[in-house]
Write a protein that holds these residues in place. Structure first.
Motif, PDB file in Angstrom:
ATOM      1  N   UNK A  95       0.815  -1.219   0.000  1.00 25.83           N
ATOM      2  CA  UNK A  95       0.000   0.000   0.000  1.00 25.83           C
ATOM      3  C   UNK A  95       0.849   1.270   0.000  1.00 25.83           C
ATOM      4  N   UNK A  96       2.098   1.184   0.469  1.00 24.29           N
ATOM      5  CA  UNK A  96       2.912   2.401   0.612  1.00 24.29           C
ATOM      6  C   UNK A  96       3.236   3.044  -0.733  1.00 24.29           C
ATOM      7  N   UNK A  97       3.854   2.330  -1.701  1.00 28.35           N
ATOM      8  CA  UNK A  97       4.100   2.988  -2.996  1.00 28.35           C
ATOM      9  C   UNK A  97       2.812   3.365  -3.712  1.00 28.35           C
ATOM     10  N   UNK A  98       1.768   2.572  -3.541  1.00 24.74           N
ATOM     11  CA  UNK A  98       0.492   2.895  -4.180  1.00 24.74           C
ATOM     12  C   UNK A  98      -0.046   4.225  -3.657  1.00 24.74           C
ATOM     13  N   UNK A  99      -0.024   4.409  -2.342  1.00 27.39           N
ATOM     14  CA  UNK A  99      -0.501   5.664  -1.754  1.00 27.39           C
ATOM     15  C   UNK A  99       0.421   6.828  -2.109  1.00 27.39           C
ATOM     16  N   UNK A 100       1.718   6.549  -2.227  1.00 27.25           N
ATOM     17  CA  UNK A 100       2.658   7.604  -2.593  1.00 27.25           C
ATOM     18  C   UNK A 100       2.387   8.119  -4.000  1.00 27.25           C
ATOM     19  N   UNK A 101       2.206   7.210  -4.941  1.00 32.15           N
ATOM     20  CA  UNK A 101       1.889   7.601  -6.325  1.00 32.15           C
ATOM     21  C   UNK A 101       0.565   8.356  -6.373  1.00 32.15           C
ATOM     22  N   UNK A 102      -0.427   7.835  -5.681  1.00 33.55           N
ATOM     23  CA  UNK A 102      -1.732   8.499  -5.658  1.00 33.55           C
ATOM     24  C   UNK A 102      -1.616   9.903  -5.073  1.00 33.55           C
ATOM     25  N   UNK A 103      -0.872  10.039  -3.984  1.00 35.72           N
ATOM     26  CA  UNK A 103      -0.732  11.334  -3.347  1.00 35.72           C
ATOM     27  C   UNK A 103      -0.037  12.355  -4.234  1.00 35.72           C
ATOM     28  N   UNK A 104       1.017  11.950  -4.916  1.00 40.02           N
ATOM     29  CA  UNK A 104       1.740  12.869  -5.795  1.00 40.02           C
ATOM     30  C   UNK A 104       0.852  13.349  -6.941  1.00 40.02           C
ATOM     31  N   UNK A 105       0.120  12.432  -7.566  1.00 42.68           N
ATOM     32  CA  UNK A 105      -0.743  12.819  -8.687  1.00 42.68           C
ATOM     33  C   UNK A 105      -1.924  13.659  -8.211  1.00 42.68           C
ATOM     34  N   UNK A 106      -2.434  13.367  -7.025  1.00 47.35           N
ATOM     35  CA  UNK A 106      -3.550  14.136  -6.492  1.00 47.35           C
ATOM     36  C   UNK A 106      -3.115  15.576  -6.173  1.00 47.35           C
ATOM     37  N   UNK A 107      -1.951  15.713  -5.568  1.00 45.52           N
ATOM     38  CA  UNK A 107      -1.425  17.053  -5.281  1.00 45.52           C
ATOM     39  C   UNK A 107      -1.260  17.842  -6.585  1.00 45.52           C
ATOM     40  N   UNK A 108      -0.666  17.193  -7.596  1.00 46.00           N
ATOM     41  CA  UNK A 108      -0.467  17.860  -8.886  1.00 46.00           C
ATOM     42  C   UNK A 108      -1.799  18.300  -9.477  1.00 46.00           C
ATOM     43  N   UNK A 109      -2.798  17.450  -9.358  1.00 47.06           N
ATOM     44  CA  UNK A 109      -4.139  17.785  -9.873  1.00 47.06           C
ATOM     45  C   UNK A 109      -4.727  18.994  -9.144  1.00 47.06           C
ATOM     46  N   UNK A 110      -4.579  19.047  -7.831  1.00 49.93           N
ATOM     47  CA  UNK A 110      -5.160  20.146  -7.062  1.00 49.93           C
ATOM     48  C   UNK A 110      -4.443  21.463  -7.329  1.00 49.93           C
ATOM     49  N   UNK A 111      -3.152  21.421  -7.485  1.00 53.29           N
ATOM     50  CA  UNK A 111      -2.380  22.654  -7.669  1.00 53.29           C
ATOM     51  C   UNK A 111      -2.514  23.198  -9.084  1.00 53.29           C
ATOM     52  N   UNK A 112      -2.451  22.306 -10.074  1.00 56.35           N
ATOM     53  CA  UNK A 112      -2.403  22.758 -11.467  1.00 56.35           C
ATOM     54  C   UNK A 112      -3.765  22.738 -12.165  1.00 56.35           C
ATOM     55  N   UNK A 113      -4.753  22.123 -11.552  1.00 55.43           N
ATOM     56  CA  UNK A 113      -6.053  21.998 -12.216  1.00 55.43           C
ATOM     57  C   UNK A 113      -6.161  20.741 -13.052  1.00 55.43           C
ATOM     58  N   UNK A 114      -5.074  20.336 -13.667  1.00 61.20           N
ATOM     59  CA  UNK A 114      -4.932  19.067 -14.392  1.00 61.20           C
ATOM     60  C   UNK A 114      -3.554  18.518 -14.060  1.00 61.20           C
ATOM     61  N   UNK A 115      -3.381  17.222 -14.210  1.00 61.61           N
ATOM     62  CA  UNK A 115      -2.066  16.626 -13.960  1.00 61.61           C
ATOM     63  C   UNK A 115      -1.128  17.024 -15.092  1.00 61.61           C
ATOM     64  N   UNK A 116      -0.045  17.733 -14.793  1.00 65.52           N
ATOM     65  CA  UNK A 116       0.896  18.094 -15.863  1.00 65.52           C
ATOM     66  C   UNK A 116       1.698  16.871 -16.293  1.00 65.52           C
ATOM     67  N   UNK A 117       2.133  16.808 -17.536  1.00 67.21           N
ATOM     68  CA  UNK A 117       2.885  15.629 -17.992  1.00 67.21           C
ATOM     69  C   UNK A 117       4.192  15.445 -17.241  1.00 67.21           C
ATOM     70  N   UNK A 118       4.780  16.534 -16.769  1.00 66.07           N
ATOM     71  CA  UNK A 118       6.053  16.436 -16.033  1.00 66.07           C
ATOM     72  C   UNK A 118       5.895  15.720 -14.701  1.00 66.07           C
ATOM     73  N   UNK A 119       4.675  15.681 -14.145  1.00 63.76           N
ATOM     74  CA  UNK A 119       4.474  15.032 -12.845  1.00 63.76           C
ATOM     75  C   UNK A 119       4.789  13.540 -12.893  1.00 63.76           C
ATOM     76  N   UNK A 120       4.700  12.936 -14.063  1.00 61.56           N
ATOM     77  CA  UNK A 120       4.943  11.493 -14.172  1.00 61.56           C
ATOM     78  C   UNK A 120       6.392  11.142 -13.852  1.00 61.56           C
ATOM     79  N   UNK A 121       7.307  12.099 -14.018  1.00 56.93           N
ATOM     80  CA  UNK A 121       8.703  11.826 -13.707  1.00 56.93           C
ATOM     81  C   UNK A 121       8.940  11.642 -12.205  1.00 56.93           C
ATOM     82  N   UNK A 122       8.009  12.103 -11.387  1.00 60.92           N
ATOM     83  CA  UNK A 122       8.175  11.981  -9.931  1.00 60.92           C
ATOM     84  C   UNK A 122       7.763  10.613  -9.408  1.00 60.92           C
ATOM     85  N   UNK A 123       7.029   9.837 -10.181  1.00 63.66           N
ATOM     86  CA  UNK A 123       6.444   8.597  -9.668  1.00 63.66           C
ATOM     87  C   UNK A 123       7.472   7.546  -9.234  1.00 63.66           C
ATOM     88  N   UNK A 124       8.635   7.406  -9.913  1.00 61.49           N
ATOM     89  CA  UNK A 124       9.612   6.414  -9.436  1.00 61.49           C
ATOM     90  C   UNK A 124      10.113   6.676  -8.017  1.00 61.49           C
TER      91      UNK A 124
END
Length: 545
Positions: A95-124
């Motif tokens: 559950x830890x990496x799953x929640x981490x990925x979800x959290x990063x994408x959710x934050x990006x969505x809230x801040x930018x309005x849409x998930x920017x393509x650059x956010x995918x580089x943070x997932x590893x």
């Protein structure tokens, strides 16, 4: 970023797919191959069984107390009776990496309005070095903190400030209870985001102004004060922290401030796993992307998350390496500092749809390559685990077992992940484990097996061929000559360095696989005693991080 067109990397199905992909490396191994995790699993077994197994109470003290380090310790209470301890731990770790990925994408969505393509580089970074090290309570707390921060941003965007204040009193306590570090990072992120929000509100009310005029009018000072007031719902764990850390039972020092060499090393090790060149090249790619965001006409930084990243950078610089006896305090922050900086990036108006799609494809490919490499690496670790753990089939239930695990001086990139294998004997066979951390106030468990002497707890399980400087590890010859044989019935050597075979006197071989071997101690035969002068291995240089 806020238009009507939703690209494939901004859809819910894509987010769900990335979350599922993030757990792939952990599906095959029975025991997630994280360095410290076996040691924690031994503690969980004591926690669950000490009331029913009398000899565990002879070896260990286990006392529940309210400390900011109880994430997995609490979760296994309801899960272990249903799934068994090992599967319960595996499900939590998954559950830890799953929640981490979800959290990063959710934050990006809230801040930018849409998930920017650059956010995918943070997932590893969901598989960063602190996670690989097995800091599971910390990693779980940080994953929860990321999602809590996303909720904080969402409620502010919706204007639900009163609801946010109510919800985050218990949520902040929950994150703190999981691990103190996550609560601290949540506070930093929430404060920085609220500071930007308050500043923007004042700017809207008072009209446009230059940066100097805003400073002269006190916009930033007022925003700072108002942000602090809005973050008061996060403050309750501070009382819990004071109670926890002010007791006489708390041990451990805080030190090694501003160790720049170590801090630089932590940055290079952010994605440390198995292949050094590949891992360093991966973090180098992230740093190049961050640098590009400073000058590129096509991508730039969100003020909100850029300020959060700068605050985290300041905390990283100020943090010592050791806090209350817990090492690697500053190292733990690095991957999340970088992750927040990466998701702060977003396309500028000049970036075409084709360019954004290409960035998304590259970011997704980067994530998939890292996940693929991690899957292979974990499969290889799992193969070794299966071989080494066959020794436990020959260990009786409740055996007084002492284990020595081979290690080398210096900092090899590839960590063996067997440093805390002794605890798997405790977890599976209820045998004694001499690798448990024993620091009052930091963990719920302390070792009290007095006959074991200085071989009762961590790091007595680590042995080397020679004496390493600035380490408590013993050379194997010294360990075999000095451990109290009357206190133990079995000796388990896990990939030990070469040693003098005369120390096998009085040891009966029970199982062997390569250099790993299990011995039964024949108490009718004395061991070999040698003087300190006869055991005098030379010291070699070892890097301080």
């Amino acid at each position: 970023m806020t238009g009507d067109t939703v690209h494939w990397w901004q859809t819910r199905w894509f987010v769900a797919l990335m979350v599922l992909v993030s757990i792939i490396p952990l599906l095959k191994p029975d025991i997630p191959p994280l360095v410290d995790l076996p040691g924690h699993m031994g503690r969980y077994r004591v926690q669950l069984e000490i009331g029913q197994v009398p000899w565990l109470g002879d070896w260990y003290d286990f006392n529940w107390s309210l400390i900011g380090n109880l994430g997995v310790d609490l979760l296994i209470i309801p899960l272990a009776p249903v799934f068994g301890l090992e599967l319960a731990v595996k499900l939590i770790v998954i559950a830890i990496p799953a929640l981490t990925v979800l959290g990063l994408l959710w934050i990006a969505r809230e801040v930018h309005g849409r998930i920017p393509p650059t956010a995918l580089f943070a997932l590893p970074l969901a598989y960063s070095f602190p996670f690989q090290f097995g800091f599971v309570n910390f990693a779980l707390s940080m994953a929860l903190a990321l999602n809590a921060f996303a909720l904080w941003l969402r409620l502010a965007r919706l204007g639900r400030l009163r609801l946010r204040a109510i919800l985050f009193v218990p949520l902040s306590c929950l994150v703190w209870l999981c691990h103190t570090f996550g609560w601290g990072v949540l506070g930093v992120l929430a404060f920085s985001a609220e500071m930007i929000r308050q500043h923007d509100l004042m700017t809207e009310r008072r009209g446009d102004a230059t940066l100097w005029e805003r400073i002269r009018r006190g916009h930033w000072i007022a925003a700072w004060c108002k942000a602090g007031l809005h973050c008061l719902p996060l403050a309750l764990p501070m009382v819990l922290m004071i109670v926890w850390r002010s007791g006489d039972h708390v041990t451990g020092q805080t030190g090694d401030w501003f160790n720049w060499r170590a801090k630089f090393g932590w940055v290079t090790m952010v994605l440390k796993d198995r292949w050094q060149t590949f891992d360093i090249a991966s973090i180098a790619l992230l740093l190049v992307i961050l640098a590009k965001g400073l000058r590129s006409p096509t991508i730039g930084y969100s003020r909100n998350l850029a300020l959060s990243a700068l605050f985290l950078l300041a905390v990283f610089i100020a943090l010592p390496r050791i806090v209350f006896g817990s090492a690697y305090a500053d190292m733990r922050l690095v991957p999340f500092m970088i992750a927040v900086a990466v998701i702060a990036l977003r396309p500028r108006p000049g970036l075409s749809v084709r360019g954004a799609t290409m960035l998304a494809v590259l970011g997704c490919a980067f994530f998939l390559v890292r996940i693929g490499a991690g899957t292979v690496s974990y499969w290889m670790f799992d193969q070794r685990y299966d071989r080494e753990l066959k020794a436990l089939e020959h260990v009786p239930i409740g055996a007084r077992l002492i284990t020595f695990v081979g290690e080398t001086c210096g900092n090899k990139w590839l960590m063996t992940r067997v440093e805390h294998f002794p605890a798997l004997a405790l977890e599976r066979r209820l045998a004694y484990s001499n690798d448990q951390w024993s620091m009052a106030g930091a963990q719920l468990l302390t070792a009290k097996y007095l006959p074991a002497g200085r071989f009762a707890h961590d790091p007595s399980q680590i042995v080397t061929s020679i004496q390493c400087p600035r380490e408590w590890w013993r050379p194997i010859n010294r360990a075999l000559a000095r451990f109290p044989r009357n206190a133990f019935d079995y000796v388990w050597l896990v990939a030990p360095p070469a040693y003098d075979p005369k120390f096998n006197q009085g040891l009966v071989e029970v199982w062997r696989d390569g250099t790993s071997v299990l011995y039964r101690i024949d108490h009718t035969k004395p061991g070999v005693f040698v003087s300190d002068a006869e055991i005098h291995p030379k010291i070699i240089w070892r890097a301080p991080f």
